[in-house]
Design a protein around this motif. Structure first.
Motif, PDB file in Angstrom:
ATOM      1  N   VAL A 107     -17.116  -4.872  82.091  1.00 48.76           N
ATOM      2  CA  VAL A 107     -17.684  -3.565  82.378  1.00 48.76           C
ATOM      3  C   VAL A 107     -19.033  -3.424  81.679  1.00 48.76           C
ATOM      4  N   ALA A 108     -19.134  -3.892  80.431  1.00 45.76           N
ATOM      5  CA  ALA A 108     -20.375  -3.782  79.681  1.00 45.76           C
ATOM      6  C   ALA A 108     -21.503  -4.568  80.346  1.00 45.76           C
ATOM      7  N   VAL A 109     -21.192  -5.722  80.899  1.00 47.95           N
ATOM      8  CA  VAL A 109     -22.199  -6.542  81.571  1.00 47.95           C
ATOM      9  C   VAL A 109     -22.648  -5.888  82.857  1.00 47.95           C
ATOM     10  N   ALA A 110     -21.701  -5.266  83.580  1.00 48.97           N
ATOM     11  CA  ALA A 110     -22.002  -4.682  84.869  1.00 48.97           C
ATOM     12  C   ALA A 110     -22.761  -3.355  84.745  1.00 48.97           C
ATOM     13  N   ALA A 111     -22.630  -2.681  83.627  1.00 44.66           N
ATOM     14  CA  ALA A 111     -23.236  -1.345  83.466  1.00 44.66           C
ATOM     15  C   ALA A 111     -24.722  -1.372  83.271  1.00 44.66           C
ATOM     16  N   HIS A 146      -0.067   4.160  78.937  1.00 47.51           N
ATOM     17  CA  HIS A 146       1.073   3.364  79.412  1.00 47.51           C
ATOM     18  C   HIS A 146       0.612   2.302  80.402  1.00 47.51           C
ATOM     19  N   LEU A 147      -0.298   2.669  81.303  1.00 49.32           N
ATOM     20  CA  LEU A 147      -0.818   1.701  82.267  1.00 49.32           C
ATOM     21  C   LEU A 147      -1.538   0.551  81.569  1.00 49.32           C
ATOM     22  N   LEU A 148      -2.363   0.863  80.557  1.00 47.92           N
ATOM     23  CA  LEU A 148      -3.087  -0.176  79.826  1.00 47.92           C
ATOM     24  C   LEU A 148      -2.124  -1.106  79.096  1.00 47.92           C
ATOM     25  N   THR A 149      -1.060  -0.543  78.563  1.00 44.85           N
ATOM     26  CA  THR A 149      -0.064  -1.346  77.854  1.00 44.85           C
ATOM     27  C   THR A 149       0.696  -2.240  78.832  1.00 44.85           C
ATOM     28  N   HIS A 150       1.182  -1.651  79.910  1.00 42.69           N
ATOM     29  CA  HIS A 150       1.969  -2.419  80.878  1.00 42.69           C
ATOM     30  C   HIS A 150       1.127  -3.451  81.623  1.00 42.69           C
ATOM     31  N   ARG A 156     -12.409   6.912  81.098  1.00 40.66           N
ATOM     32  CA  ARG A 156     -11.473   7.216  80.013  1.00 40.66           C
ATOM     33  C   ARG A 156     -10.719   5.954  79.577  1.00 40.66           C
ATOM     34  N   ALA A 157     -10.264   5.155  80.535  1.00 41.14           N
ATOM     35  CA  ALA A 157      -9.543   3.925  80.196  1.00 41.14           C
ATOM     36  C   ALA A 157     -10.443   2.979  79.415  1.00 41.14           C
ATOM     37  N   ARG A 158     -11.706   2.858  79.828  1.00 44.69           N
ATOM     38  CA  ARG A 158     -12.633   1.995  79.091  1.00 44.69           C
ATOM     39  C   ARG A 158     -12.880   2.528  77.687  1.00 44.69           C
TER      40      ARG A 158
END
Length: 89
Positions: A85-89, A51-55, A14-16
């Protein structure tokens, strides 16, 4: 065990997806101490993660009046996070 930085390995799907929406120009942040994320004009279902992504400094927006919706932008750190993440997937 790998020694990858925690911020890269601990991003949820979800965060990605939220970071990708910001990168695509589909997201806005409501300016406040705890900025709420809107995607395609709809409040995001997971404001805690927003909020986590912003902080964490992965997304940001220009300062506006309190509560004003401002276009969200990906920081260089945010771009690195979804690029890694895109490279690792």
């Amino acid at each position: 065990m790998t020694s990858e930085p925690a911020e890269q390995t601990e991003l949820s799907h979800r965060a990605r997806a939220m970071l990708r929406a910001v990168a695509e120009g589909r997201a806005h942040l409501a300016t406040s101490r705890e900025p709420d994320l809107y995607i395609d004009g709809v409040p995001c279902c997971d404001q805690f993660t927003a909020h986590l992504l912003t902080h964490a400094g992965l997304i940001t927006a220009d300062q506006g009046r309190f509560g004003e919706l401002m276009p969200a932008t990906l920081t260089p750190e945010g771009a690195t996070a979804i690029g890694a993440v895109a490279v690792a997937a």
